[in-house]
Design an enzyme around this catalytic site. Structure first.
Site, PDB file in Angstrom:
ATOM      1  N   ASP A  50       0.834  -1.196   0.000  1.00  0.00           N
ATOM      2  CA  ASP A  50       0.000   0.000   0.000  1.00  0.00           C
ATOM      3  C   ASP A  50       0.869   1.246   0.000  1.00  0.00           C
ATOM      4  O   ASP A  50       1.549   1.536   0.986  1.00  0.00           O
ATOM      5  CB  ASP A  50      -0.900   0.014   1.245  1.00  0.00           C
ATOM      6  CG  ASP A  50      -1.801   1.242   1.282  1.00  0.00           C
ATOM      7  OD1 ASP A  50      -2.919   1.161   0.739  1.00  0.00           O
ATOM      8  OD2 ASP A  50      -1.385   2.286   1.824  1.00  0.00           O
ATOM      9  N   TYR A  83       3.298   9.798  -0.502  1.00  0.00           N
ATOM     10  CA  TYR A  83       4.362   9.171   0.291  1.00  0.00           C
ATOM     11  C   TYR A  83       5.732   9.377  -0.364  1.00  0.00           C
ATOM     12  O   TYR A  83       6.772   9.120   0.245  1.00  0.00           O
ATOM     13  CB  TYR A  83       4.132   7.663   0.492  1.00  0.00           C
ATOM     14  CG  TYR A  83       2.840   7.275   1.175  1.00  0.00           C
ATOM     15  CD1 TYR A  83       2.032   8.222   1.792  1.00  0.00           C
ATOM     16  CD2 TYR A  83       2.416   5.947   1.205  1.00  0.00           C
ATOM     17  CE1 TYR A  83       0.836   7.855   2.399  1.00  0.00           C
ATOM     18  CE2 TYR A  83       1.228   5.577   1.822  1.00  0.00           C
ATOM     19  CZ  TYR A  83       0.441   6.540   2.406  1.00  0.00           C
ATOM     20  OH  TYR A  83      -0.735   6.165   3.008  1.00  0.00           O
ATOM     21  N   LYS A  98      -2.733   5.905  -4.369  1.00  0.00           N
ATOM     22  CA  LYS A  98      -3.844   6.836  -4.099  1.00  0.00           C
ATOM     23  C   LYS A  98      -3.584   8.184  -4.757  1.00  0.00           C
ATOM     24  O   LYS A  98      -2.428   8.630  -4.814  1.00  0.00           O
ATOM     25  CB  LYS A  98      -3.997   7.052  -2.580  1.00  0.00           C
ATOM     26  CG  LYS A  98      -3.867   5.788  -1.760  1.00  0.00           C
ATOM     27  CD  LYS A  98      -4.021   5.995  -0.265  1.00  0.00           C
ATOM     28  CE  LYS A  98      -3.662   4.725   0.498  1.00  0.00           C
ATOM     29  NZ  LYS A  98      -2.244   4.599   0.841  1.00  0.00           N
ATOM     30  N   HIS A 143      -7.524   9.559  -1.896  1.00  0.00           N
ATOM     31  CA  HIS A 143      -6.848   9.552  -0.593  1.00  0.00           C
ATOM     32  C   HIS A 143      -7.706  10.176   0.522  1.00  0.00           C
ATOM     33  O   HIS A 143      -7.813   9.621   1.623  1.00  0.00           O
ATOM     34  CB  HIS A 143      -5.502  10.267  -0.710  1.00  0.00           C
ATOM     35  CG  HIS A 143      -4.477   9.784   0.262  1.00  0.00           C
ATOM     36  ND1 HIS A 143      -3.148   9.679  -0.036  1.00  0.00           N
ATOM     37  CD2 HIS A 143      -4.594   9.362   1.546  1.00  0.00           C
ATOM     38  CE1 HIS A 143      -2.493   9.220   1.021  1.00  0.00           C
ATOM     39  NE2 HIS A 143      -3.356   9.023   1.988  1.00  0.00           N
TER      40      HIS A 143
END
Ligand SMILES: NC(=O)c1ccc[n+]([C@@H]2O[C@H](COP(=O)([O-])OP(=O)(O)OC[C@H]3O[C@@H](n4cnc5c(N)ncnc54)[C@H](OP(=O)(O)O)[C@@H]3O)[C@@H](O)[C@H]2O)c1
Length: 277
Positions: A48, A53, A78, A111
């Site tokens: 994930d 990120y 996402k 998200h």
């Protein structure tokens, strides 16, 4: 739920492993690559990540170098808040795909429910799904009222809702709403970011009783509750530890004890209270 590769079946028939590796805050480059490599070696088959990120490239490289066939890995990413909207989501998707070195995503999520934008964003996800670019679509951080709004206008029902969920925030009402509509729940921060929950007396007592660690008890509670879980770790021994949850069963009575810990307490942001993150 027999082993690390056991999977739930989403509403469209796609299989999604009950356990995956989360990589939020795993540093781009060697750190995230090592974590993904270790997880795949241990047997994880789900990762994930998210555009925000900033480690999609490392995830992509590690997958490519792992020797595990792409079709045996369930990859989630996402679309970030700044990219929401129809055209900008389609563009963000291409960027994620490029960084992840793949030509499809298994699960693409919104998200956060950015006000005034998420229905347009979701139309883009529907297009990607219809075009065969993603195997499943879904949302993250959606409360019931966000889902109700989305379900009014969508053509394809979201297959997953990924939210903060752990013993202090058991999300019972949202879980029931999603269960009735065949939307798979997925827990983020299942370990409350590795904090105080490990010291909780009920978790300690059950860890002793089952001969397991506090983290393993919590993750087992997730999957026995029908919730997909994605603990994050960059520590090889913990990546292994978090996956050793398929050789014991928590009794019905003990599941109820964990359910009773709930205090509606968050470690992250309430989706109703954030603006632009
Ligand atoms: N959709 C969203 O908005 C959203 C938000 C947050 C997170 N997520 C996803 O959910 C994943 C998990 O959530 P999270 O990263 O916030 O928190 P988490 O998985 O609850 O906790 C991760 C923390 O716990 C530590 N840890 C992991 N396993 C442990 C163990 N067995 N014993 C002791 N400590 C342990 C990790 O340390 P080390 O890494 O140092 O080992 C890390 O500091 C994320 O990585 C991300 O993929 C999604």
């Amino acid at each position: 739920m027999y082993d690390i590769q056991s999977a739930t079946t989403l509403s469209n028939g796609v299989k999604m492993p009950w356990l995956g590796l989360g990589v939020y805050k795993a540093q781009e480059g060697e750190e995230v690559k090592r974590a993904v490599r270790t997880a795949l070696e241990v047997g994880y088959r789900a990762i994930d990540t998210a555009a925000i990120y900033e480690n999609e490239s490392g995830v992509g490289e590690a997958i490519q170098e792992s020797g595990v066939a792409r079709e045996h890995i369930f990859l989630t990413t996402k679309v970030w808040n700044d990219d929401q909207g129809y055209e900008s989501t389609l563009q963000a998707f291409e960027e994620s795909l490029h960084k992840l070195r793949t030509d499809y995503i298994d699960l693409y999520l919104i998200h956060w429910p950015v006000r005034g934008k998420y229905t347009d964003t979701y139309r883009a996800l529907e297009k990607l799904y219809k075009d065969g670019r993603v195997r499943a679509i879904g949302v993250s951080n959606f409360h019931i009222h966000h889902l109700e709004e989305l379900l009014k206008g969508c053509q394809i029902q979201p297959m997953v809702n990924q939210v903060e969920l752990h013993p202090m925030l058991s999300q019972l009402e949202l879980r029931e709403f999603c269960r009735q509509r065949n939307i798979q729940m997925e827990a983020w921060s299942p370990l409350m970011k590795g904090g105080d929950i490990f010291q909780h007396s009920v978790i300690q007592e059950l860890a002793q009783k089952y001969g397991k660690t506090p983290a393993q008890v919590i993750l087992r509670w997730d999957i026995q509750s029908g919730i997909v879980t994605i603990p994050k770790s960059v520590t090889p021994s913990r990546i292994q530890e978090n996956s050793d949850i398929f050789d014991f069963t928590i009794s019905h009575e003990d599941m109820k004890k964990i359910d009773a810990i709930n205090k509606n307490e968050r470690v992250g942001t309430n989706p109703d209270k954030y603006d632009t993150m």
